[in-house]
Design a protein around this motif. Structure first.
Motif, short mmCIF file in Angstrom:
data_model
loop_
_atom_site.label_atom_id
_atom_site.label_comp_id
_atom_site.label_asym_id
_atom_site.label_seq_id
_atom_site.Cartn_x
_atom_site.Cartn_y
_atom_site.Cartn_z
N ALA A 51 0.82 -1.21 0.00
CA ALA A 51 0.00 0.00 0.00
C ALA A 51 0.85 1.26 0.00
O ALA A 51 0.53 2.24 -0.68
CB ALA A 51 -0.93 0.00 1.21
N LEU A 52 1.95 1.24 0.75
CA LEU A 52 2.77 2.44 0.90
C LEU A 52 3.77 2.60 -0.24
O LEU A 52 4.01 3.72 -0.71
CB LEU A 52 3.52 2.39 2.23
CG LEU A 52 2.63 2.41 3.48
CD1 LEU A 52 3.49 2.22 4.73
CD2 LEU A 52 1.84 3.69 3.57
N SER A 53 4.36 1.50 -0.69
CA SER A 53 5.43 1.60 -1.69
C SER A 53 4.92 1.96 -3.06
O SER A 53 5.69 2.45 -3.90
CB SER A 53 6.19 0.26 -1.76
OG SER A 53 5.35 -0.78 -2.21
N ASP A 58 4.60 11.94 -0.66
CA ASP A 58 3.82 13.04 -0.08
C ASP A 58 2.34 12.68 0.08
O ASP A 58 1.60 13.34 0.80
CB ASP A 58 3.95 14.30 -0.94
CG ASP A 58 3.51 14.09 -2.39
OD1 ASP A 58 3.24 12.93 -2.76
OD2 ASP A 58 3.46 15.08 -3.13
N GLU A 59 1.92 11.60 -0.58
CA GLU A 59 0.54 11.14 -0.43
C GLU A 59 0.38 10.22 0.77
O GLU A 59 -0.66 10.22 1.43
CB GLU A 59 0.11 10.40 -1.70
CG GLU A 59 -1.35 9.97 -1.70
CD GLU A 59 -1.74 9.28 -3.00
OE1 GLU A 59 -2.72 8.52 -2.99
OE2 GLU A 59 -1.06 9.51 -4.01
N GLY A 123 -7.66 3.27 2.08
CA GLY A 123 -7.88 2.69 3.40
C GLY A 123 -6.63 2.02 3.95
O GLY A 123 -6.38 2.04 5.16
N SER A 124 -5.83 1.41 3.09
CA SER A 124 -4.58 0.77 3.52
C SER A 124 -3.58 1.80 4.01
O SER A 124 -2.89 1.59 5.02
CB SER A 124 -3.98 -0.04 2.37
OG SER A 124 -4.87 -1.03 1.93
N VAL A 125 -3.48 2.92 3.31
CA VAL A 125 -2.57 3.99 3.72
C VAL A 125 -3.01 4.55 5.07
O VAL A 125 -2.19 4.76 5.97
CB VAL A 125 -2.55 5.11 2.66
CG1 VAL A 125 -1.71 6.29 3.15
CG2 VAL A 125 -2.01 4.57 1.34
N PHE A 182 10.64 3.04 0.14
CA PHE A 182 10.41 2.77 -1.28
C PHE A 182 9.64 3.92 -1.93
O PHE A 182 9.94 4.32 -3.07
CB PHE A 182 9.65 1.45 -1.46
CG PHE A 182 10.54 0.25 -1.62
CD1 PHE A 182 10.52 -0.48 -2.79
CD2 PHE A 182 11.39 -0.14 -0.60
CE1 PHE A 182 11.34 -1.59 -2.95
CE2 PHE A 182 12.21 -1.25 -0.74
CZ PHE A 182 12.19 -1.98 -1.93
N ALA A 183 8.63 4.45 -1.20
CA ALA A 183 7.86 5.57 -1.75
C ALA A 183 8.71 6.83 -1.88
O ALA A 183 8.61 7.56 -2.87
CB ALA A 183 6.66 5.85 -0.84
#
Length: 318
Positions: A51-53, A58-59, A123-125, A182-183
């Motif tokens: 979800a994050l990568s 910035d999101e 929702g995962s973030v 990673f993001a």
């Protein structure tokens, strides 16, 4: 309302399936611990990383969201502790444990499926950000308060050191940190590893709900009506209300994240609440509150989603 029930019903059917699987001796409670360990150490970390990568940094790193969710959770905790002290005339240790139940959501096992079904990938973030607040602020603070109230001899510094050491061993927090990296740097996994992460991610939601149901099997609900009612109402009503006020007051939070914060706050307390209470001799109260809140949340979550849809807080569900 039928659209809302189509979202919430599968979640609680899976919980019920886990409950009856243990009651029918198809699985044991020990099996639930094994499955839960798999979820916590592999499936959920994979889902959080994915979800994050896959989103811009910035999101996914929203400081306003972190501040608002922390403020709402602290407000719910403080109000529940005060009610326990002044209304129930409970001692400070019991009041802190009541505050723990009122402000600590089962964001990973129940909050995630609810938020994702209503709002999609955001929702995962949101759940990952909630985990940061819960594990870096709420849980350490509550444990320090409870240990001090229980007259533990360990110093606050020693308790903080032990808490931080356990956090670095938490697979979900490690996955969050790697996902953020990673993001931030725009990295991507090789295709074979990415498929492995995808496969593990898909297992996280259903299996987590099944484990919740199995863990509830055998927990009794005896006495302590007033305390259990206080914890349940504070968790399912007061906590989401406090978070709602906070996300509306704190700037820089988009509508989807605002809605996700409220949805995660409106789910029952984390599944290890009874285990946490056992440490302080309050497992009976905590077990009863966990069962009642989980059952009652089927109605309360559906109502909150309906109100949010009716007021335009979330898009119409169809």
């Amino acid at each position: 309302m039928l659209e809302i029930l189509s979202i919430t019903s599968p979640i609680f059917i899976l919980i019920g399936l886990g409950y009856f699987a243990v009651r029918a001796a198809l699985f044991s409670r020990a099996d639930m611990r094994v499955l839960g360990t798999f979820v916590i150490r592999f499936a959920l970390p994979a889902m959080l990383f994915k979800a994050l990568s896959e989103r811009p940094f910035d999101e996914v790193m929203n400081s306003g969201y972190l501040i608002a969710y922390a403020l709402g959770s602290l407000a719910a905790m403080g109000a529940a502790i005060l009610l326990a002290l002044k209304w129930r005339k409970r001692d400070f240790l019991s009041s802190v444990i009541i505050g723990m139940g009122a402000s600590s959501s089962n964001s990973a096992f129940i909050g995630l499926p609810v938020a994702v079904q209503v709002l999609g990938p955001v929702g995962s973030v949101a759940m990952a950000l909630c985990l940061l607040v819960e594990n870096l602020l709420m849980l350490p603070l509550l444990l320090i308060m409870a240990d001090r109230a229980g007259h533990k001899r360990a110093s606050i510094v020693a308790m903080l050191r032990g808490t931080l050491a356990s956090l670095f061993r938490n697979p979900m927090l490690v996955a969050i940190a790697i996902g953020f990296a990673f993001a931030l740097f725009g990295l991507a996994l090789p295709a074979p590893l990415s498929k492995v992460v995808d496969m593990l991610s898909f297992a996280s939601g259903p299996l987590a709900l099944f484990v919740i149901g199995g863990s509830l099997a055998g927990m009794g609900v005896k006495g302590m009506v007033a305390d259990v009612t206080l914890i349940t109402v504070a968790k399912l009503v007061l906590h989401p209300a406090a978070v709602l006020i906070a996300v509306l007051l704190v700037p820089g939070i988009g509508p989807e994240l605002q809605a996700a914060a409220v949805l995660i706050a409106c789910v029952p307390m984390f599944s290890i609440y009874a285990i946490m209470g056992q440490k302080y001799g309050l497992e009976g109260m905590c077990s009863a509150a966990l069962v009642v809140a989980t059952v009652a949340s089927f109605v309360s979550i559906s109502i909150i989603i309906w109100v949010m849809e009716l007021t335009g807080f979330i898009p119409a569900l169809s």
